[in-house]
Design a protein around this motif. Structure first.
Motif: not given
Length: 154
Positions: A129-154
């Motif tokens: 109605k305002l004369g615009y057209r929306g465009n969108l995309a996803t943002e893929l986000e991730f984390h790389l780490y060497l530890q296991n989950f227990s070490e990561l929590r600490e």
């Protein structure tokens, strides 16, 4: 999006299963899985689903009473109404199609106004109605780490 698949062409295209989905208020896809034949039976009349999907949290625990959904409403049902223009092959699954649906009221097929897809449709209409057209995309986000989950929590 226009689909090459139609309810009538499913078997000819090698599709024997259809997954009908719609996002809940947490953004999770909810729906029903059925045979292509059963899908054709429900495509025009809709597929029943409990309104509790708008009253639970991420773990599917019933939360606070909502105006739309709750014991005070009898946990009424609504319908998933497939938008056949969104039907595509679920390429990660064998012989399967997926189709996005709208939540509609059971008795008059009016849109469920609090459904996320309906809210998005209203926002797109407001932009247009305002004369615009929306465009969108996803943002893929991730984390790389060497530890296991227990070490990561600490």
């Amino acid at each position: 999006m226009n689909s090459e698949l139609t309810p009538q062409s499913l078997e000819a295209e090698g599709i024997d299963t259809v997954i009908v989905v719609a996002p809940d208020t947490n953004g999770e896809l909810l729906g029903k899985r059925m045979t292509s034949k059963k899908f054709r039976e429900f495509v025009d009349r809709g597929i029943g689903m409990s309104s509790c999907v708008f009253g639970w949290d991420l773990d599917q625990n019933i939360g606070p009473t909502m105006n739309y959904s709750g014991g005070h409403t009898g946990w009424r049902d609504f319908l998933l109404m497939p938008d056949v223009n969104t039907m595509v092959r679920a390429t990660w699954l064998s012989k399967t199609a997926i189709v996005i649906a709208d939540f509609v009221e059971e008795h008059d097929h009016s849109p469920v106004e609090i459904a996320p897809r309906r809210i998005l449709q209203r926002q797109v209409q407001a932009l247009e109605k305002l004369g615009y057209r929306g465009n969108l995309a996803t943002e893929l986000e991730f984390h790389l780490y060497l530890q296991n989950f227990s070490e990561l929590r600490e």
